[in-house]
Design a protein around this motif. Structure first.
Motif, mmCIF file in Angstrom:
data_model
loop_
_atom_site.group_PDB
_atom_site.id
_atom_site.type_symbol
_atom_site.label_atom_id
_atom_site.label_comp_id
_atom_site.label_asym_id
_atom_site.label_seq_id
_atom_site.Cartn_x
_atom_site.Cartn_y
_atom_site.Cartn_z
ATOM 1 N N SER A 197 0.814 -1.220 0.000
ATOM 2 C CA SER A 197 0.000 0.000 0.000
ATOM 3 C C SER A 197 0.846 1.269 0.000
ATOM 4 O O SER A 197 0.349 2.342 -0.338
ATOM 5 C CB SER A 197 -0.951 0.019 1.207
ATOM 6 O OG SER A 197 -0.271 0.338 2.397
ATOM 7 N N VAL A 198 2.118 1.162 0.391
ATOM 8 C CA VAL A 198 3.007 2.327 0.333
ATOM 9 C C VAL A 198 3.940 2.259 -0.879
ATOM 10 O O VAL A 198 4.910 3.010 -0.966
ATOM 11 C CB VAL A 198 3.832 2.478 1.635
ATOM 12 C CG1 VAL A 198 2.927 2.775 2.806
ATOM 13 C CG2 VAL A 198 4.692 1.247 1.905
ATOM 14 N N GLY A 199 3.650 1.341 -1.810
ATOM 15 C CA GLY A 199 4.368 1.317 -3.076
ATOM 16 C C GLY A 199 5.482 0.309 -3.202
ATOM 17 O O GLY A 199 6.177 0.288 -4.224
ATOM 18 N N VAL A 200 5.682 -0.560 -2.202
ATOM 19 C CA VAL A 200 6.739 -1.569 -2.293
ATOM 20 C C VAL A 200 6.279 -2.696 -3.216
ATOM 21 O O VAL A 200 5.169 -3.225 -3.065
ATOM 22 C CB VAL A 200 7.074 -2.140 -0.904
ATOM 23 C CG1 VAL A 200 8.086 -3.276 -1.019
ATOM 24 C CG2 VAL A 200 7.623 -1.039 -0.005
ATOM 25 N N ARG A 325 2.397 22.149 0.822
ATOM 26 C CA ARG A 325 1.803 21.559 -0.354
ATOM 27 C C ARG A 325 2.191 20.088 -0.437
ATOM 28 O O ARG A 325 3.357 19.752 -0.331
ATOM 29 C CB ARG A 325 2.273 22.312 -1.600
ATOM 30 C CG ARG A 325 1.800 21.774 -2.927
ATOM 31 C CD ARG A 325 0.290 21.756 -3.085
ATOM 32 N NE ARG A 325 -0.340 23.038 -2.791
ATOM 33 C CZ ARG A 325 -1.654 23.229 -2.855
ATOM 34 N NH1 ARG A 325 -2.452 22.239 -3.182
ATOM 35 N NH2 ARG A 325 -2.167 24.398 -2.550
ATOM 36 N N ILE A 326 1.194 19.237 -0.577
ATOM 37 C CA ILE A 326 1.435 17.805 -0.742
ATOM 38 C C ILE A 326 0.967 17.360 -2.117
ATOM 39 O O ILE A 326 1.717 16.815 -2.907
ATOM 40 C CB ILE A 326 0.739 16.982 0.363
ATOM 41 C CG1 ILE A 326 1.301 17.349 1.738
ATOM 42 C CG2 ILE A 326 0.913 15.489 0.101
ATOM 43 C CD1 ILE A 326 0.612 16.674 2.898
ATOM 44 N N GLY A 327 -0.313 17.583 -2.403
ATOM 45 C CA GLY A 327 -0.854 17.255 -3.712
ATOM 46 C C GLY A 327 -0.822 18.465 -4.629
ATOM 47 O O GLY A 327 -0.668 19.601 -4.191
ATOM 48 N N PRO A 328 -0.973 18.261 -5.937
ATOM 49 C CA PRO A 328 -0.939 19.374 -6.889
ATOM 50 C C PRO A 328 -2.219 20.185 -6.849
ATOM 51 O O PRO A 328 -3.273 19.707 -6.440
ATOM 52 C CB PRO A 328 -0.781 18.663 -8.243
ATOM 53 C CG PRO A 328 -1.450 17.341 -8.035
ATOM 54 C CD PRO A 328 -1.163 16.958 -6.612
ATOM 55 N N GLN A 329 -2.133 21.423 -7.289
ATOM 56 C CA GLN A 329 -3.321 22.256 -7.397
ATOM 57 C C GLN A 329 -4.132 21.844 -8.626
ATOM 58 O O GLN A 329 -3.603 21.282 -9.577
ATOM 59 C CB GLN A 329 -2.932 23.729 -7.501
ATOM 60 C CG GLN A 329 -2.284 24.278 -6.239
ATOM 61 C CD GLN A 329 -1.905 25.738 -6.386
ATOM 62 O OE1 GLN A 329 -1.677 26.207 -7.492
ATOM 63 N NE2 GLN A 329 -1.834 26.443 -5.275
ATOM 64 N N GLY A 330 -5.412 22.140 -8.602
ATOM 65 C CA GLY A 330 -6.237 21.811 -9.749
ATOM 66 C C GLY A 330 -7.690 21.684 -9.360
ATOM 67 O O GLY A 330 -8.052 21.708 -8.180
ATOM 68 N N GLY A 410 -0.738 7.976 -7.199
ATOM 69 C CA GLY A 410 -1.098 9.081 -6.319
ATOM 70 C C GLY A 410 -2.296 8.811 -5.445
ATOM 71 O O GLY A 410 -3.052 9.736 -5.129
ATOM 72 N N MET A 411 -2.474 7.556 -5.041
ATOM 73 C CA MET A 411 -3.579 7.203 -4.152
ATOM 74 C C MET A 411 -3.007 6.557 -2.897
ATOM 75 O O MET A 411 -2.429 5.482 -2.940
ATOM 76 C CB MET A 411 -4.543 6.229 -4.854
ATOM 77 C CG MET A 411 -5.899 6.113 -4.146
ATOM 78 S SD MET A 411 -7.022 4.879 -4.905
ATOM 79 C CE MET A 411 -7.171 5.491 -6.569
ATOM 80 N N GLY A 412 -3.142 7.242 -1.763
ATOM 81 C CA GLY A 412 -2.666 6.715 -0.484
ATOM 82 C C GLY A 412 -3.832 6.298 0.387
ATOM 83 O O GLY A 412 -4.972 6.710 0.160
ATOM 84 N N GLU A 500 2.831 11.009 -1.053
ATOM 85 C CA GLU A 500 2.495 12.176 -1.876
ATOM 86 C C GLU A 500 1.187 11.932 -2.629
ATOM 87 O O GLU A 500 1.135 12.015 -3.864
ATOM 88 C CB GLU A 500 3.626 12.505 -2.868
ATOM 89 C CG GLU A 500 4.969 12.751 -2.220
ATOM 90 C CD GLU A 500 5.002 14.039 -1.401
ATOM 91 O OE1 GLU A 500 4.181 14.934 -1.650
ATOM 92 O OE2 GLU A 500 5.848 14.132 -0.495
ATOM 93 N N PRO A 501 0.098 11.634 -1.914
ATOM 94 C CA PRO A 501 -1.144 11.277 -2.607
ATOM 95 C C PRO A 501 -1.898 12.497 -3.125
ATOM 96 O O PRO A 501 -1.905 13.558 -2.497
ATOM 97 C CB PRO A 501 -1.953 10.591 -1.497
ATOM 98 C CG PRO A 501 -1.508 11.289 -0.243
ATOM 99 C CD PRO A 501 -0.047 11.609 -0.453
#
Length: 592
Positions: A197-200, A325-330, A410-412, A500-501
């Motif tokens: 779940s953390v990308g390993v 800032r963690i996620g991008p703006q939009g 980008g999904m945590g 960095e979700p």
């Protein structure tokens, strides 16, 4: 200890040991020291597999044989330089490590040990009975030894070579295990689901551990064959596999110095009991049981409790500014679920569910117990595949992708039941969340290249910032499992943020929290939302849901029954009925 200081210390230790070895005029004692080096090579690699990745193997004798017989066949049948033959033996052993890993990793626990045991037995029978190739009990003679200035190495030179190889192996494995790959391997041992779940990439990490153990063991076998200039089936026994495992468990699995302690102590005992093989076997069996049940942390585990780390002032200063800032703006849609259905036989926890999540919003997924909320979260993150329907994240279908790939997109997430790596520190837990955002590969980590060191420093700084954000900076070096339940929830949240979700999925984040902790969590989630993270939370605390959510989705028995703003959902009759039920009509009560 800093890296430069550690390297200097190792160089000094090598010089001292080489000097002491030169004082030993007896070849018998030099042979004991040389075998210490051989066994350390085996144990150091085995420690990666057993102590870090948690994969129990009983087939190391087969990998020892792969290196020994590879160098024997290469040097007796070709004119290849013996040093090059040693390198080729390491490659052959690594390939054997991959071959044993592929089928072995389809099983777990005792079954994994049995598969590796079968490999060791097959190799033992192969070298013992295929006499045309391996010589059987007669063995292979005339193996070319390593040379220096055209002359075979002396007993003292073999010891010097062994000491240098052990030092190099220690430094390389230290580079590997103190960074990205070491944390990944430790996470496998703790919880494979949380690790993915953390990308390993769980399967790949296990294969790497098998290959490292195979290469070091193969080099050890090749050294023995080249020093003896002879190898036969008597060297390859199940007893050797048990002894290598015991070196790690007795010294301390998971400790970088455990294999060294185990090797020194047990090699001396082995030499002292060489005249009484039956006593050797009895003692090894006793020590193995003792290490497993009485001293599971090994000798180094008993000593480690005396060493406690406090957070350095430099870490405090590097975390002085929390991330803004963690996620991008939009704006716009981030995730679209369309007609999602999940069947477990006759049970359908999700039935044709559709919804859309907007960037920058805090969404809540609510419903009575058994409504299918956690099942939906698991389908969004890849732990479960939907039976029907589509899930698109950032415009891409994710329903068939592995968990680690969805995390990288980008999904945590956090879990309903805590899935922390309890034995790791709070800081290491959060740094693990950055695994998929680090780009340094295996070789860069192994040799501690500047790129890998830069990545490690950046990951550490970011993890400290996130701990500051959730109010846990002062607990960075405490074992995560030692914290109170409410603080453990925050550690898991910080670990999810470290991925960095763009979308953060929280499965009952307030479960087990008291009212004050729940209110503090609500404030924290609002701050996280302002950092550019879209949130979807499954939650039973309606006060929390109604106070911070922008949009609420309601499930009941796997069916979406309402959706909208908190006030609208709260007034929806179907929602009230799902939570509170309805009174039976008065006429029906009279009739009964």
């Amino acid at each position: 200890m800093k890296r430069g200081q550690h390297i200097f210390g190792v160089i000094v230790a090598v010089a001292v040991l080489a000097g002491l070895a030169s004082l030993l005029g007896n070849d018998y004692y030099l042979r004991i020291v040389f075998m210490m080096c051989v066994y350390y090579l085996c144990a150091a690699g085995m420690n990666v597999l057993v102590g870090y990745a948690g994969q129990k193997s009983l087939g190391q004798a087969g990998l020892f044989a792969a290196g020994a017989y590879a160098v024997a066949l290469i040097t007796t049948r070709t004119e290849i330089n013996p040093w090059l033959a040693l390198s080729l033996a390491a490659v052959v052993s690594g390939i054997c490590g991959v071959l044993i890993a592929l089928p072995s990793l389809r099983v777990k626990g005792p079954y994994l040990a049995m598969v590796t045991l079968a490999f060791g037995i097959v190799v033992e029978k192969l070298v013992g009975e295929w006499t045309d190739v391996f010589g059987g009990a007669q063995g292979i003679y005339g193996i070319k030894p390593l040379t220096w200035s055209g002359q075979p190495l002396t007993s003292l030179q073999w010891v010097w070579l062994g000491i240098v190889l052990c030092a190099v192996t220690h430094l390389l494995l230290r580079n590997l295990l103190q960074g990205r790959f070491g944390r990944a391997l430790l996470s496998l041992q703790a919880d494979e689901i949380a690790s993915s779940s953390v990308g390993v990439r769980v399967y790949r990490a296990k294969v790497i551990a098998f290959v490292v153990a195979a290469v070091t063991c193969g080099i050890a076998g090749a050294l023995v064959a080249q020093q003896n200039q002879y190898i036969n089936s008597d060297f390859i026994t199940f007893h050797l596999s048990i002894f290598i495992l015991l070196l790690v468990l007795f010294g301390g699995a998971g400790s970088q110095y455990g294999p060294l302690v185990g090797t020194v102590v047990l090699t001396v005992i082995d030499a002292a009991l060489a005249r009484w093989p039956s006593a050797q076997h009895f003692l090894y069996g006793f020590l193995l049981l003792f290490a497993l049940y009485v001293m599971p942390g090994g000798v180094t585990g008993l000593l480690s409790k005396w060493f406690r780390r406090s957070i350095p002032a430099s870490d405090e200063s590097s975390a002085s500014a929390a991330p803004t800032r963690i996620g991008p703006q939009g704006e716009g849609e981030l995730l679209v679920a369309q007609g999602v259905t999940k069947n477990f036989g006759g049970v359908r926890p999700a039935q044709n569910v559709s919804f859309r999540l907007q960037r920058g919003h805090i969404h809540a997924l609510i419903g009575p117990n058994g409504a299918g909320k956690s099942t939906m979260i698991n389908m969004l993150t890849g732990l479960l595949d939907p039976s029907e329907g589509s899930i698109k994240f950032l415009g891409q279908e994710v329903s068939s992708r592995p968990v680690h790939a969805i995390c990288r997109m980008g999904m945590g997430r956090t879990f309903q039941n805590l899935r922390l790596f309890a034995d790791l520190s709070v800081l290491d837990n959060v740094m693990l969340g950055r695994h998929t955002r680090m780009t340094n590969g295996f070789l860069a980590s192994l040799f501690a290249l500047p790129s890998a060191r830069k990545q490690e420093a950046a990951t550490r700084a970011r993890a400290l910032q996130l701990l500051d954000l959730v109010g846990l900076l002062h607990l960075a070096y405490q074992p995560a499992g030692s914290l109170p339940y409410g603080l453990q929830r925050r550690v898991e949240l910080a670990r999810a943020l470290a991925t960095e979700p763009q979308l953060l999925l929280l499965d009952e984040p307030a479960a087990g929290l008291n009212p004050q902790e729940t209110a503090e969590l609500g404030d924290l989630l609002v701050r996280i939302g302002k950092c550019g993270v879209t949130i979807l939370m499954v939650e039973h605390h309606m006060d929390l849901v109604m106070s911070i959510s922008d949009h609420v989705i309601v499930l009941d028995y796997g069916i979406k029954i309402a959706e909208g703003k908190p006030a609208e959902v709260q007034a929806n009759p179907r929602v009230v009925e799902a939570y509170l039920g309805v009174d039976e009509p008065e006429e029906a009560l009279v009739a009964t």
